[in-house]
Design an enzyme around this catalytic site. Structure first.
Site, PDB file in Angstrom:
ATOM      1  N   ASP A   1      11.229  81.962  21.912  1.00 29.51           N
ATOM      2  CA  ASP A   1      12.138  83.009  22.354  1.00 29.51           C
ATOM      3  C   ASP A   1      13.164  83.158  21.231  1.00 29.51           C
ATOM      4  O   ASP A   1      14.058  82.337  21.079  1.00 29.51           O
ATOM      5  CB  ASP A   1      12.807  82.568  23.673  1.00 29.51           C
ATOM      6  CG  ASP A   1      13.961  83.486  24.077  1.00 29.51           C
ATOM      7  OD1 ASP A   1      14.147  84.528  23.428  1.00 29.51           O
ATOM      8  OD2 ASP A   1      14.657  83.150  25.055  1.00 29.51           O
TER       9      ASP A   1
ATOM     10  N   LYS B   1      19.120  89.542  15.217  1.00 25.03           N
ATOM     11  CA  LYS B   1      18.108  90.280  15.969  1.00 25.03           C
ATOM     12  C   LYS B   1      18.487  91.754  16.135  1.00 25.03           C
ATOM     13  O   LYS B   1      17.628  92.615  16.224  1.00 25.03           O
ATOM     14  CB  LYS B   1      17.952  89.612  17.334  1.00 25.03           C
ATOM     15  CG  LYS B   1      16.838  90.168  18.185  1.00 25.03           C
ATOM     16  CD  LYS B   1      16.681  89.279  19.390  1.00 25.03           C
ATOM     17  CE  LYS B   1      15.694  89.796  20.394  1.00 25.03           C
ATOM     18  NZ  LYS B   1      15.546  88.856  21.509  1.00 25.03           N
TER      19      LYS B   1
ATOM     20  N   GLU C   1       9.855  89.994  26.602  1.00 24.63           N
ATOM     21  CA  GLU C   1      10.640  88.929  27.233  1.00 24.63           C
ATOM     22  C   GLU C   1      10.568  88.949  28.763  1.00 24.63           C
ATOM     23  O   GLU C   1      10.323  87.902  29.377  1.00 24.63           O
ATOM     24  CB  GLU C   1      12.098  89.006  26.749  1.00 24.63           C
ATOM     25  CG  GLU C   1      12.213  88.510  25.315  1.00 24.63           C
ATOM     26  CD  GLU C   1      13.477  88.966  24.609  1.00 24.63           C
ATOM     27  OE1 GLU C   1      14.393  89.489  25.262  1.00 24.63           O
ATOM     28  OE2 GLU C   1      13.530  88.802  23.372  1.00 24.63           O
TER      29      GLU C   1
ATOM     30  N   ASP D   1      16.988  91.458  32.697  1.00 23.99           N
ATOM     31  CA  ASP D   1      17.247  90.570  31.559  1.00 23.99           C
ATOM     32  C   ASP D   1      18.426  91.094  30.744  1.00 23.99           C
ATOM     33  O   ASP D   1      18.297  92.067  30.001  1.00 23.99           O
ATOM     34  CB  ASP D   1      15.957  90.518  30.710  1.00 23.99           C
ATOM     35  CG  ASP D   1      16.071  89.595  29.506  1.00 23.99           C
ATOM     36  OD1 ASP D   1      17.178  89.104  29.242  1.00 23.99           O
ATOM     37  OD2 ASP D   1      15.050  89.377  28.836  1.00 23.99           O
TER      38      ASP D   1
END
Ligand code: AMP
Length: 604
Positions: A16, A79, A178, A201
């Protein structure tokens, strides 16, 4: 939990790769296991890379320790930069403490100490660190991985993630979404055979909502929606904006990146504190729960609008959902839970650790790909529509969003001019009617079409999207069999050529005497720590006790004598001890300086 050595000599890991933290997991005979981070029980590795003055690279917890002191050479939230062009980031980059520049071909680079690094290289540094960690901990070889991305990542962001994995020496077997990974981890423990779930999420940088149908081991993603620029970072920014608006930071030089960083860290601290308390107060920084709620309400509202859209796309009614699964650190915020409870009127499932489920799910998927778990089947979708440009700059969607992947779809076109020899195929991703409002993924030309009157050639354009959500486009004139095929190369990724060069550089680097290099790095870092500490003592004499000053001087002496020697590990251990000792002092000094700058200012 992790127990002892694992059986396999080679394992496939699930990663992850988060905005704030990254985690690694794998499956052994006892099920999915998380890899422990440095020293002890934690599993989260901060997704932070620090470049020391000597050119050394530090990743994770140790890099986070450098954030306050070395904001310009300590890179966080990489990211958010992956697969982005400079123009995508103009507004966002203003809030960063490090410098982003507009490189060639719109590729952005991060400038660190006069050198330039792509977000792919920086992400690769994090992935390499994770790979080496598990290799040394478990004494296994790791060369294959499943990496998760936000469901709402576009093609460029997926390609960039895959490239980062490759650069880190990993064969990326699959990029998975994810929320889908989280659903896999949830399903592993669920007793219910069939249910429809929503995975909400909210992480550090991104928000995703996915609706899935789970039935007898089949994980069928029905729809997904989200925003790759919505998360905990934005909450922190809204707190900073609130403090600024209150006039609290008026006298603070926010161009001073150290102050800016400290204020950002205080905002994050306030946010976390308010999950369990009614009020946060640290020196001049004050925030109560009611104000916090009003600050985040617009953000929560944005997520709810996306949930509505996802439910509509899944052709469901809100009442048909059985459960809501919470994922991502920002779902720890009490107000977020309350608002979701109010909206869904359904049980909110937060029994698991919201930070860990994605990595566990990635490991489960890795295990499926390794052929060890044939009872499960994952059917994912593409989050954004894919199409080509047609006359007048219109987007002709070939593969609509929420289509199941892998998929292959074709559509026929023809020419508009007599004797037309070439046809340009420009590929776009997005939901708008005009291609100019969507993201261009690439273009190519189908050449040497035999001369025919307009409207006669039959040109089949075929989109093939693989299980990673990455696209290949083929065009063929069917009457003459003229054919061209391209794998869409992200505009903001790295070419094979560049990748080759980067890999070569890293091998070259490996061939040089690594030991010597790391000793030199450690010495350089220690020397700069000595200099910084001496300066610190002079500048902050008023806030230091005599004992603290003495302790700093003693650490400086120890470091000086160690740098004369050859023991890199001893230098590093001493630096760590020194940093641990001085971190609270540095924070205290910053607070003091800030308080001085703010004298006379009070918050409501
Ligand atoms: P992730 O990207 O899932 O690792 O989420 C990290 C984000 O969660 C960061 O923005 C953190 O500040 C935030 N976070 C972690 N713990 C808490 C907490 N207790 N309350 C609020 N936000 C949190």
């Amino acid at each position: 939990m992790v127990t002892g050595e694992i059986d396999q000599k080679e394992i496939i890991i699930g990663i992850d790769l988060g905005t704030t933290n990254s985690l690694v997991a794998y499956v052994d005979k006892d099920g999915p296991q998380l890899v422990k981070a440095e020293n002890g029980e934690r599993t989260l590795v901060p997704s932070i890379v620090h470049f020391s003055e000597g050119g050394g690279l530090i990743v994770g917890e140790a890099a986070r320790d450098k954030l306050a002191m070395y904001p310009e050479s300590t890179i966080y939230s990489v990211k958010r930069l992956l697969g982005k062009s400079y123009s995508d980031l103009v507004t966002y980059s203003k809030g960063l403490q490090y410098t982003i520049i507009d490189g060639e071909d719109e590729l952005i680079k991060v400038e660190i100490g006069g050198k330039y690094y792509s977000p792919i290289e920086l992400s690769a540094a994090i992935l390499r660190h994770l790979k080496r960690k598990i290799e040394s901990d478990k004494n296994v070889k790791v060369s294959k991985a499943v990496i998760t991305v936000p469901a709402y990542f576009n093609d460029a962001q997926r390609q960039a993630t895959r490239d980062a994995g490759k650069l880190a020496g990993l064969e990326v077997l699959r990029i998975i979404n994810e929320p889908t990974a989280a659903a896999l981890a949830y399903g592993e423990n669920s007793k219910t055979e069939s249910e429809t779930i929503a995975v909400y999420d909210l992480g550090g940088g991104t928000f995703d909502i996915s609706i899935l149908k789970l039935s007898h081991g089949v994980y069928d993603v029905l729809s997904t929606n989200g925003d790759t620029f919505l998360g905990g970072d934005d909450i922190d920014a809204s707190i900073v904006a609130h403090w600024t608006a209150k006039g609290l930071l008026e006298k603070v030089d926010l161009k001073n990146s150290e102050f800016k960083q400290l204020v950002r860290l205080r905002a994050e601290e306030a946010k976390k504190h308010l999950s369990d308390h009614d009020r946060y107060e640290n020196g001049p920084f004050v925030l109560d729960r009611a104000t916090f709620r009003s600050l985040i309400e617009p953000l929560v509202q944005q997520t709810i609008a996306k949930i509505d859209a996802a439910i509509k796309d899944a052709e469901l009614d809100l009442s048909e959902l059985d459960k809501v699964i919470l994922v991502g650190g920002s779902t720890r915020i009490r107000y977020v839970k309350e608002r979701l409870q109010e909206y869904f009127k359904k049980p909110i499932f937060d029994d698991h650790n919201p930070d860990e489920v994605v990595a566990l799910g990635a490991a489960i998927q890795a295990n499926i790909l390794a052929g060890n778990d044939s009872d499960k089947l994952l059917i994912d979708i593409t989050p954004l529509s894919l199409g080509i440009e047609t006359v007048g700059g219109l987007m002709d969607t070939i593969l609509p969003r929420n289509s199941k992947i892998p998929a292959s779809v074709g559509r026929s076109y023809t020419t508009s001019v007599d004797g037309q020899k070439n046809l340009k195929v420009a590929v776009y991703q997005g939901e708008r009617d005009m291609v100019s409002d969507n993201r261009k993924l690439g273009e190519f030309i189908l050449r040497d079409i035999p001369p025919m009157p307009a409207g006669i050639p039959k040109i089949l354009v075929e989109f093939v999207i693989n299980a990673d959500g990455i696209l290949k486009v083929k065009a063929k004139e069917e009457r003459s069999s003229t054919e061209t095929e391209i794998e869409i190369k992200s505009q903001y990724g790295v070419s094979e050529e560049e990748m080759g060069k980067m890999l070569l550089d890293s091998i070259k680097y490996a061939e040089t005497d690594m030991k010597l290099k790391s000793l030199v790095d450690a010495r350089n870092e220690a020397n700069s720590l000595v200099l910084a500490s001496q300066k610190f003592v002079v500048q902050n004499a008023v806030i230091l006790t005599e004992q603290e000053t003495k302790k700093i001087e003693s650490h400086v002496q120890t470091l000086k004598s160690l740098t004369a020697g050859e023991d890199k590990d001893a230098i590093e251990a001493e630096m760590q001890a020194f940093n641990e000792f001085s971190r609270p002092l540095a924070e205290r000094a910053m607070d003091h300086n800030l308080a001085e700058a703010l004298k006379g200012k009070k918050l409501d």
